[in-house]
Design a protein around this motif. Structure first.
Motif, mmCIF file in Angstrom:
data_model
loop_
_atom_site.group_PDB
_atom_site.id
_atom_site.type_symbol
_atom_site.label_atom_id
_atom_site.label_comp_id
_atom_site.label_asym_id
_atom_site.label_seq_id
_atom_site.Cartn_x
_atom_site.Cartn_y
_atom_site.Cartn_z
ATOM 1 N N ALA A 232 68.911 57.584 46.840
ATOM 2 C CA ALA A 232 68.123 58.739 46.394
ATOM 3 C C ALA A 232 68.777 60.056 46.769
ATOM 4 O O ALA A 232 68.734 61.027 46.026
ATOM 5 N N SER A 234 71.909 61.160 47.018
ATOM 6 C CA SER A 234 73.343 61.028 46.764
ATOM 7 C C SER A 234 74.109 62.282 47.135
ATOM 8 O O SER A 234 74.924 62.290 48.030
ATOM 9 N N LYS A 235 73.834 63.380 46.441
ATOM 10 C CA LYS A 235 74.611 64.577 46.720
ATOM 11 C C LYS A 235 73.718 65.764 47.070
ATOM 12 O O LYS A 235 73.898 66.391 48.088
ATOM 13 N N THR A 236 72.817 66.083 46.160
ATOM 14 C CA THR A 236 71.972 67.255 46.397
ATOM 15 C C THR A 236 70.794 66.925 47.291
ATOM 16 O O THR A 236 70.125 65.962 47.043
#
Lengths: 236, 236
Positions: A232, A234-236
């Motif tokens: 959930a 991942s990046k942001t």
DNA sequence: ATGTGATTTGTACTATCGTACAAAAGATCA
DNA sequence: TGATCTTTTGTACGATAGTACAAATCACAT
């Protein structure tokens, strides 16, 4: 001060008020609240715009009356079906009966008139999406009781599942319900014509089957969330 | 004719155009298309109403550009995740990975910007409910391919389930997805504060768990529909 | 600095919105 | 029939909608 006392109770004159309500219900459910003007409604009902003001004072008042007209009978019907479902002995069958008691009134009209029905459910879906204030208030007042009753009943059939999980899955059920009524054509399209999204009986069976299985899924083990991948965030 | 060639590619000036897009996205996703005026958007973006006309010509054009901005990256991201999921060996794990590949991009933003995200998904939910014409066209063009890819992948993991059933259950999944983003507060309320509907990570886990179980439910036996109670056609 | 094209501003136009209200029409009973 | 109440009609008002457009401003290559 509308009616005094005629020879017969509740006379059957071709009621303009009812026509306006029906037209508004249909238009609101299809296009949303803000996209429909009072003049649209009046025109669809064969009435004069001023007549809408006379009967319902404001546009909000009209929406309010639509809800008032439906909520009571619909929740009554659900309560009856829920009570019957709770008397089912077999746990698996009982769960299915409970889900059915929740779904069926949302898809089909009750006795005579105004007992729920697909159009009113679709209206609620649209109002919910639009964040309509009038609708939000009524829903919080009128529907949460019924929802709690259903959640409790389901919880009794599945004592090993945490209540929180039941709430989430009920929420998903309602979302599926709403979306099925809002966009039935998508089912037809995605199935390449093999399924008919507008076939209420089939939609109900599909929904009951899928939802019962969802409720019976193992509980989300909140105590050990590390097992699952943290996909959930991942990046942001 | 916007950019010629500065010393650096795609300069980083505080873009008014982007601010308008962001404001419109937020407002549309919260209140619907018709309830939000161009002036509202301009005000929220700190821009002049005329500036919106300059950049996007019409209000529809603004909505169109929002979709354009998101659809590509979002479907790309889903495709990547789906491809990875299909490489999972264990059938049960693979199904879960596929569902996760569908759900995660809808809840979380992709790399840098505009890779999907909860706000855009919520926007799509609201437009779908309002029956917005612009949105309907784009969705039919852009999303059906992706949806078919997911349906096919799920079908391969569950060969014994008819494709029609998979379509219905995918439809329910999308409805649950939409509704969870539209009304997260309802989860909090119905769980009496025990669950947080705005917690994306938790929502995803709940949704994946429930949806996988729904997909795995036994097929609806179309050949023998007489077994079930005809509760759908009660009176009307 | 200066000219040029891109952008922003300010304002205005027309259409339509929700609602109000007086007059007309219809119904009801003495 | 005539008086009284309810309902419908017609019209109008102020507010706000989307959009157009000319003027002002900005960015920047020369």
């Amino acid at each position: 001060m509308a009616r005094k006392s005629t020879s017969k109770e509740t006379a059957r004159k071709p009621n303009m008020r009812e026509a306006i309500l029906a037209a508004a219900e249909e238009l609101f459910a299809t296009n949303g609240f803000n996209a429909v003007s009072v003049r649209d409604i009046a025109h669809a009902a064969g009435a004069n715009p001023g007549s809408v003001t006379y009967h319902f004072k404001t546009k909000d008042g009209l929406l309010l009356e639509i809800y008032r007209r439906h909520c009571g009978p619909m929740n009554l019907r659900r309560s009856e079906l829920l009570a019957a479902a709770k008397r089912v002995r077999d746990l698996q069958d009982r769960l299915e009966a409970i889900v059915r008691a929740y779904v069926v009134p949302a898809f089909t009209s009750g006795s005579d008139l105004a007992g729920g029905g697909a159009r009113f459910t679709r209206l609620r879906a649209v109002m919910s999406a639009e964040g309509n204030e009038v609708a939000r208030k009524i829903i919080a007042q009128t529907f949460d009781d019924t929802s709690h009753a259903f959640i409790d009943a389901i919880h009794e059939s599945l004592p090993h599942i945490p209540r929180t999980d039941i709430v989430w899955r009920s929420h998903f059920l309602l979302g599926a319900l709403y979306y099925s009524l809002v966009t039935p054509d998508r089912v037809s399209r995605l199935s390449r014509g093999e399924a008919d999204g507008s076939d209420a009986a089939n939609a109900i069976e599909q929904m009951v089957q899928a939802t019962v299985a969802a409720f019976q899924a193992p509980a989300l083990d909140q105590a050990a969330p590390a097992r699952r991948r943290a996909a959930a965030s991942s990046k942001t």
